[in-house]
Design a protein around this motif. Sequence first.
Motif, PDB file in Angstrom:
ATOM      1  N   LYS A  66     -52.162  31.984 133.601  1.00  0.00           N
ATOM      2  CA  LYS A  66     -52.386  32.286 135.008  1.00  0.00           C
ATOM      3  C   LYS A  66     -52.723  33.750 135.127  1.00  0.00           C
ATOM      4  O   LYS A  66     -52.213  34.574 134.379  1.00  0.00           O
ATOM      5  CB  LYS A  66     -51.120  31.997 135.820  1.00  0.00           C
ATOM      6  N   THR A  67     -53.567  34.087 136.084  1.00  0.00           N
ATOM      7  CA  THR A  67     -54.000  35.468 136.246  1.00  0.00           C
ATOM      8  C   THR A  67     -53.350  36.065 137.484  1.00  0.00           C
ATOM      9  O   THR A  67     -53.400  35.483 138.565  1.00  0.00           O
ATOM     10  CB  THR A  67     -55.531  35.534 136.396  1.00  0.00           C
ATOM     11  N   GLY A  68     -52.713  37.223 137.324  1.00  0.00           N
ATOM     12  CA  GLY A  68     -52.077  37.908 138.449  1.00  0.00           C
ATOM     13  C   GLY A  68     -53.099  38.631 139.292  1.00  0.00           C
ATOM     14  O   GLY A  68     -54.275  38.720 138.919  1.00  0.00           O
ATOM     15  N   GLU A  73     -52.920  38.679 132.622  1.00  0.00           N
ATOM     16  CA  GLU A  73     -52.683  37.262 132.321  1.00  0.00           C
ATOM     17  C   GLU A  73     -51.212  36.996 132.000  1.00  0.00           C
ATOM     18  O   GLU A  73     -50.553  37.817 131.395  1.00  0.00           O
ATOM     19  CB  GLU A  73     -53.503  36.850 131.087  1.00  0.00           C
ATOM     20  N   GLN A  74     -50.745  35.835 132.404  1.00  0.00           N
ATOM     21  CA  GLN A  74     -49.443  35.357 131.933  1.00  0.00           C
ATOM     22  C   GLN A  74     -49.672  34.028 131.236  1.00  0.00           C
ATOM     23  O   GLN A  74     -50.036  33.041 131.875  1.00  0.00           O
ATOM     24  CB  GLN A  74     -48.455  35.203 133.091  1.00  0.00           C
ATOM     25  N   CYS A  97     -54.939  25.244 138.274  1.00  0.00           N
ATOM     26  CA  CYS A  97     -54.109  26.374 138.662  1.00  0.00           C
ATOM     27  C   CYS A  97     -53.845  27.262 137.467  1.00  0.00           C
ATOM     28  O   CYS A  97     -53.060  28.186 137.517  1.00  0.00           O
ATOM     29  CB  CYS A  97     -52.814  25.887 139.267  1.00  0.00           C
TER      30      CYS A  97
ATOM     31  N   LYS B 146     -45.202  33.741 136.204  1.00  0.00           N
ATOM     32  CA  LYS B 146     -46.159  34.830 136.365  1.00  0.00           C
ATOM     33  C   LYS B 146     -45.608  35.879 137.336  1.00  0.00           C
ATOM     34  O   LYS B 146     -45.658  37.074 137.081  1.00  0.00           O
ATOM     35  CB  LYS B 146     -47.486  34.276 136.872  1.00  0.00           C
ATOM     36  N   GLN B 150     -44.714  39.820 136.651  1.00  0.00           N
ATOM     37  CA  GLN B 150     -45.711  40.797 137.079  1.00  0.00           C
ATOM     38  C   GLN B 150     -45.397  41.496 138.397  1.00  0.00           C
ATOM     39  O   GLN B 150     -45.932  42.559 138.672  1.00  0.00           O
ATOM     40  CB  GLN B 150     -47.087  40.119 137.190  1.00  0.00           C
TER      41      GLN B 150
END
Lengths: 232, 232
Positions: A66-68, A73-74, A97, B146, B150
């Motif tokens: 997943k992108t913050g 990235e996580q 997602c 995430k 973050q």
Amino acid sequence: MEQIENCNPCLSSINRLFKTLNNEQSQYLEEQKICNEYKKGSILYKETSRIMGVYCICKGVLKIYKTGSDGKEQIVAFARSGDITGYRSILSNEAACTTAEAIQNAIVCQIPSNVIIELVKTNGNFALHLLKLTCRELNQANSFIKDIAQKTVRERLAETLLMLEETFGVTEEGYLNIILTREEIANIVGTATESVIRLLSEFRREKIISMKGKQLALKNKPYLQKLSKAFN
Amino acid sequence: MEQIENCNPCLSSINRLFKTLNNEQSQYLEEQKICNEYKKGSILYKETSRIMGVYCICKGVLKIYKTGSDGKEQIVAFARSGDITGYRSILSNEAACTTAEAIQNAIVCQIPSNVIIELVKTNGNFALHLLKLTCRELNQANSFIKDIAQKTVRERLAETLLMLEETFGVTEEGYLNIILTREEIANIVGTATESVIRLLSEFRREKIISMKGKQLALKNKPYLQKLSKAFN
DNA sequence: CGCAATATTGATTCCGTTCAAGGGTGGTGG
DNA sequence: CCACCACCCTTGAACGGAATCAATATTGCG
């Protein structure tokens, strides 16, 4: 990405999930699937993109992340030979997602949504197996939430190293059978790249791991297990 | 915990999942279920305990959490009227990996494992619905991983407050329809109790929320949404 | 009413991030 | 074939967010 002839008979032979199918269903699946080859670094699907089917990995490894909002990235999972991904979006009929990216050259089959949904509805064992799969992922995710909230970076790194060995195994020389950048490791652990580098260096100085470039070998697993407070 | 006569007809009327059942299946379910009453603070099941069936909440609220090695809880979900819990362990035939505790007096029905598994196997729509449920939880869990990796505590607290309003709604006076201790809020956010207290005081000073004891009201939702970077 | 649980505020510490600068490596194209 | 460039790795220094420790205040239940 490039379509290829076939990867026969990838599905039923590699993937446990598809072992729940009878011959007729198996054959139908083989007919319906589309095989593609992906180069390292290519994206199979992105957050917000609509996907048309479930991805079944025949060869290679994907990172699922997943992108913050700041672009960081996580990584929430890996998918390797025999794994499937993208089924969440298919079942919920929602946009993806997560993003799936090949971190090695990969061969991946795509199975159309309606085929999967039909199987869930008509094959109880298939449905049950898929449910178990999802539940396992859910449990892992919840465990990780607890870890990331309560453990130090050092503890989480130890845990991540053990997870990588568990998931990908080791080469003949004892190195982890997966090559990741420091940044990618940081994106699993949930920390800064520099922190991972520093801690890996510490681990090496303490003879807990050894390193040869991006290759890592766990030298003192009992210590890592104790550090990661395994089974908690 | 105390067994009670019946909570008729709790299942099919409250729970969407059970609306996928036909009359015969519905009736069978009503016959097989066991209704219990739980006082606030009582534990329905613990990590490592074997559970014999799926729990369906008729009334009240449960918190579902994992316990860290130092005893600190991490809340991973709530279950309220119409929700089910415990199905993960049932389906995987594993010990529970979370603890479920009533934070209000609750009425909860238990449905034997074999009944649920049978339904998954024989009712495609039931299986599909349950899969969707699990997938939604999985997505939420991954999103939270995430976030916790973050975002700052302030951002996560904003997000948690919005989640609580979304999940439980508000009273006539505009207060969140759920009473939690500061510690419980901290155990959702994944931070220390003192940090939650400090930040809630800040929010109050900045007129973003108002407080009356444990009751909280969101006064400036646009700000909270912006802060939590919603949809990321 | 009294005790235990919960909430609050302040002071201090520290883990981990961020910023910065430099060195190494591998892949590609001339 | 090797030079160059982009990417990755490494280390140091400084800052800051959040945890921890500590000392009351307040609440609410039995």
